[in-house]
Design a protein around this motif. Structure first.
Motif, PDB file in Angstrom:
ATOM      1  N   TRP A 285       0.823  -1.201   0.000  1.00 26.62           N
ATOM      2  CA  TRP A 285       0.000   0.000   0.000  1.00 26.62           C
ATOM      3  C   TRP A 285       0.862   1.258   0.000  1.00 26.62           C
ATOM      4  CZ3 TRP A 285      -4.671   0.844  -1.450  1.00 26.62           C
ATOM      5  CH2 TRP A 285      -5.624  -0.185  -1.393  1.00 26.62           C
ATOM      6  N   GLY A 286       1.964   1.202   0.719  1.00 30.24           N
ATOM      7  CA  GLY A 286       2.870   2.347   0.743  1.00 30.24           C
ATOM      8  C   GLY A 286       3.412   2.661  -0.639  1.00 30.24           C
ATOM      9  N   VAL A 287       3.848   1.633  -1.350  1.00 34.29           N
ATOM     10  CA  VAL A 287       4.405   1.814  -2.697  1.00 34.29           C
ATOM     11  C   VAL A 287       3.330   2.338  -3.656  1.00 34.29           C
ATOM     12  CG1 VAL A 287       5.358   0.615  -4.699  1.00 34.29           C
ATOM     13  CG2 VAL A 287       6.220   0.089  -2.405  1.00 34.29           C
ATOM     14  N   VAL A 288       2.121   1.766  -3.571  1.00 34.02           N
ATOM     15  CA  VAL A 288       1.040   2.181  -4.474  1.00 34.02           C
ATOM     16  C   VAL A 288       0.694   3.656  -4.279  1.00 34.02           C
ATOM     17  CG1 VAL A 288      -1.423   1.911  -4.971  1.00 34.02           C
ATOM     18  CG2 VAL A 288       0.032  -0.107  -4.736  1.00 34.02           C
ATOM     19  N   ILE A 289       0.542   4.066  -3.023  1.00 34.54           N
ATOM     20  CA  ILE A 289       0.141   5.459  -2.755  1.00 34.54           C
ATOM     21  C   ILE A 289       1.262   6.423  -3.126  1.00 34.54           C
ATOM     22  CG2 ILE A 289      -0.573   7.086  -0.968  1.00 34.54           C
ATOM     23  CD1 ILE A 289      -1.894   4.743   0.473  1.00 34.54           C
ATOM     24  N   ILE A 290       2.499   6.032  -2.851  1.00 36.18           N
ATOM     25  CA  ILE A 290       3.631   6.878  -3.227  1.00 36.18           C
ATOM     26  C   ILE A 290       3.703   7.013  -4.746  1.00 36.18           C
ATOM     27  CG2 ILE A 290       6.145   7.018  -3.313  1.00 36.18           C
ATOM     28  CD1 ILE A 290       4.961   7.869  -0.644  1.00 36.18           C
ATOM     29  N   ALA A 291       3.426   5.928  -5.460  1.00 40.80           N
ATOM     30  CA  ALA A 291       3.438   5.984  -6.928  1.00 40.80           C
ATOM     31  C   ALA A 291       2.379   6.961  -7.442  1.00 40.80           C
ATOM     32  CB  ALA A 291       3.190   4.592  -7.507  1.00 40.80           C
ATOM     33  N   ILE A 292       1.224   6.947  -6.798  1.00 40.12           N
ATOM     34  CA  ILE A 292       0.161   7.882  -7.188  1.00 40.12           C
ATOM     35  C   ILE A 292       0.600   9.321  -6.919  1.00 40.12           C
ATOM     36  CG2 ILE A 292      -2.188   8.659  -6.668  1.00 40.12           C
ATOM     37  CD1 ILE A 292      -2.875   5.732  -6.055  1.00 40.12           C
ATOM     38  N   ALA A 293       1.202   9.545  -5.749  1.00 40.96           N
ATOM     39  CA  ALA A 293       1.674  10.889  -5.411  1.00 40.96           C
ATOM     40  C   ALA A 293       2.729  11.358  -6.407  1.00 40.96           C
ATOM     41  CB  ALA A 293       2.237  10.914  -3.995  1.00 40.96           C
ATOM     42  N   GLY A 294       3.624  10.443  -6.805  1.00 41.11           N
ATOM     43  CA  GLY A 294       4.635  10.789  -7.795  1.00 41.11           C
ATOM     44  C   GLY A 294       4.015  11.127  -9.145  1.00 41.11           C
ATOM     45  N   ALA A 295       2.984  10.371  -9.527  1.00 42.99           N
ATOM     46  CA  ALA A 295       2.284  10.644 -10.789  1.00 42.99           C
ATOM     47  C   ALA A 295       1.613  12.008 -10.757  1.00 42.99           C
ATOM     48  CB  ALA A 295       1.250   9.550 -11.057  1.00 42.99           C
TER      49      ALA A 295
END
Length: 283
Positions: free
Chosen positions: A201-211
């Protein structure tokens, strides 16, 4: 009264009405800035209350969720508040009263200031679920304000720094804060992530924030301010996951990669934007 007299009277009324509305807008922005500063003072714990990080049972603490930024990340609020006060003063100057840019932007900035104060109060009074719609609305308001800064040209360097810089920093940080806030509310409510691990979940949300950061760079044609604050927040997420009580190497690595992606995208787009006028001139 003659036709010319009626026309002149209508013109005077329009001018007076516009002047009154401009002054009202300036006053509202200043008052909203004062209320936001008071709210920030309360949120820091300096007024006898709890700091935001420990309010609401510590739901927003650095070790509460995998994407919670480390404590020092919140020091960026000092810069944002300074910029907001500077904008409130800048737009209140007599020479800025009728500037179209402030006419379009002023009420949106005022709304963001009031929503920020409302968010702090919701956390301070342990109304954590209420903080989510408040910060989501704040994000929408800031996106709108950001679009207005893109659509209107600053008149000088001071306007660029005070107006564009402040709105950009504010938006970039609130993007990170919104993700962290939603994660905190879900964790506080007992959400277990549909069986997926915290790292995932951490990786997924961080990826969204980066996008989102890359999208802001694209839409802003390489604006620096949103990238600075968003990267600042993600960097402190990485620090917290590598050295805090809630360690998560995958989340930390994802945050570092996201920062690099956002920074590189901003630099490339900014260089392209600078080259465009040169290429056009040569043609």
């Amino acid at each position: 009264m003659t036709t010319d007299g009626v026309a002149k009277s209508a013109t005077r009324n329009t001018t007076t009405s516009t002047g009154h509305n401009d002054t009202l807008r300036q006053v509202i922005v200043v008052v909203s800035a004062v209320l936001a500063i008071i709210g920030g003072f309360v949120g820091s714990g300096a007024a006898g209350g709890q700091a935001v990080q420990v309010a609401s049972g510590g739901a927003l603490a650095a070790d509460a969720t995998p994407i919670a930024p480390g404590g020092p990340a919140f020091s960026i609020w000092s810069v944002i508040y300074l910029g907001l006060v500077a904008y409130a003063i800048w737009q209140a100057l007599p020479g800025q009263r009728t500037v179209e840019r402030h006419r379009r932007l002023g009420y949106w900035v005022a709304a963001s200031l009031l929503l920020n104060a409302a968010w702090i109060l919701s956390v301070q009074f342990d109304l954590l679920p209420l903080s989510v719609p408040v910060i989501a609305l704040l994000l929408v308001v800031l996106v709108r304000a950001f679009f207005i800064t893109l659509a209107t040209r600053p008149e000088n360097l001071v306007d660029t720094v005070v107006t564009d810089g402040t709105v950009g920093l504010y938006l970039g940080w609130v993007c990170v804060a919104t993700a962290a806030n939603i994660a905190a509310v879900l964790a506080d409510a007992g959400f277990r992530g549909f069986g997926l691990g915290l790292d995932t979940w951490g990786v997924v949300i961080i990826a969204i924030a980066g996008a989102v950061g890359v999208a802001l760079a694209l839409r802003g044609r390489g604006r620096i301010a949103p990238t600075l604050s968003l990267s600042w927040g993600l960097s402190w997420v990485a620090v917290a996951r590598l050295s805090g009580d809630l360690e998560s190497t995958p989340t930390a690595v994802a945050a570092i990669v996201a920062v690099i992606a956002v920074v590189v995208a901003t630099i490339v787009l900014r260089l392209r934007e600078r080259r465009s006028p040169e290429l056009s001139a040569r043609r």
